[in-house]
Write an enzyme that holds these catalytic residues in place. Structure first.
Site, PDB file in Angstrom:
ATOM      1  N   GLY A  68      33.608 -11.099 130.506  1.00  0.00           N
ATOM      2  CA  GLY A  68      33.824 -10.219 129.363  1.00  0.00           C
ATOM      3  C   GLY A  68      35.145 -10.519 128.695  1.00  0.00           C
ATOM      4  N   ASP A  69      35.249 -10.092 127.449  1.00  0.00           N
ATOM      5  CA  ASP A  69      36.512 -10.214 126.736  1.00  0.00           C
ATOM      6  C   ASP A  69      36.651  -9.013 125.803  1.00  0.00           C
ATOM      7  OD1 ASP A  69      38.797 -12.221 126.352  1.00  0.00           O
ATOM      8  OD2 ASP A  69      38.309 -11.647 124.299  1.00  0.00           O
ATOM      9  N   THR A  70      37.866  -8.477 125.726  1.00  0.00           N
ATOM     10  CA  THR A  70      38.143  -7.309 124.899  1.00  0.00           C
ATOM     11  C   THR A  70      39.133  -7.680 123.807  1.00  0.00           C
ATOM     12  OG1 THR A  70      37.815  -5.854 126.810  1.00  0.00           O
ATOM     13  CG2 THR A  70      38.947  -4.915 124.893  1.00  0.00           C
TER      14      THR A  70
END
Length: 214
Positions: free
Chosen positions: A81-83
């Protein structure tokens, strides 16, 4: 949906060193068998949109770890994931210095911004699934004292946009539209849905439920 078989659990690798993502997964009984950060280059491309950047980074992290495990592990699912915190088309950094954090908070003060969460899942067969989740956050106007106090606490370090909503920064938030867990690190609804659809079954996973037809 196939039934869970506790005697034959499928391996899940989390391609992230984020303790927040690990804690979030634990809330819904998803326990990774291994944590293997991707250590990818997180430099945005020239004029790259924040939403495209979040999705690209999640996919690159999943693929990097999947390629690293090729030949060493079979049957593993790779979750990444990446935010990204965005003010308009501007990608705010993961604050590494006090000045970066101050700049981010000054930009976010009194305005609405978006938090993009890219999620990617590599399945054992080599397929790559991905989703992009968008949450909207509105901050109240921050005084110099607000920012000084927050900087002194250190909650900003390494956080996208210079803040962690699950900490002291919660007092700055006037409104949220969308997934709260996405802002913390992972949209749990979307992660669970992707793992279910891909056929992952873990030893500590809650049973999948099929919704009745309309």
């Amino acid at each position: 949906m196939p039934k869970q078989n506790p005697q034959n659990p499928q391996q899940l690798v989390l391609a992230s060193a984020s303790p927040r993502r690990l804690d979030l997964l634990g809330q819904i009984h998803i326990i990774p068998d291994q944590i293997l950060p991707a250590d990818s280059d997180e430099t945005p491309h020239h004029q790259e949109r924040p939403n495209d950047y979040a999705l690209r980074m999640a996919c690159e992290k999943a693929l990097l770890v999947a390629n690293r495990l090729a030949g060493a592990r079979t049957g593993a699912f790779i979750l990444a994931g990446d935010t990204v915190v965005a003010a308009g088309r501007r990608i705010l950094p993961k604050a590494e210095t006090e000045q970066q954090a101050r700049d981010c908070l000054s930009i976010l003060s009194g305005r609405r911004h978006r938090v993009y969460g890219g999620i990617a899942l590599c399945s054992p067969g080599g397929s790559l699934g991905h989703r992009l989740v968008t949450s909207h956050v509105r901050f109240r106007r921050l005084s110099a004292l607000d920012i000084d106090h927050y900087i002194d606490r250190g909650d900003w370090h390494g956080k996208a946009g210079g803040y962690a909503i699950q900490g002291l920064a919660a007092r700055f938030v006037r409104a949220i539209d969308g997934s709260y867990s996405n802002i913390v690190g992972f949209s749990l609804y979307d992660v669970a849905a992707m793992l279910d659809a891909a056929g992952w079954r873990g030893t500590d996973q809650l049973p999948s439920q099929t919704l009745p037809s309309a």
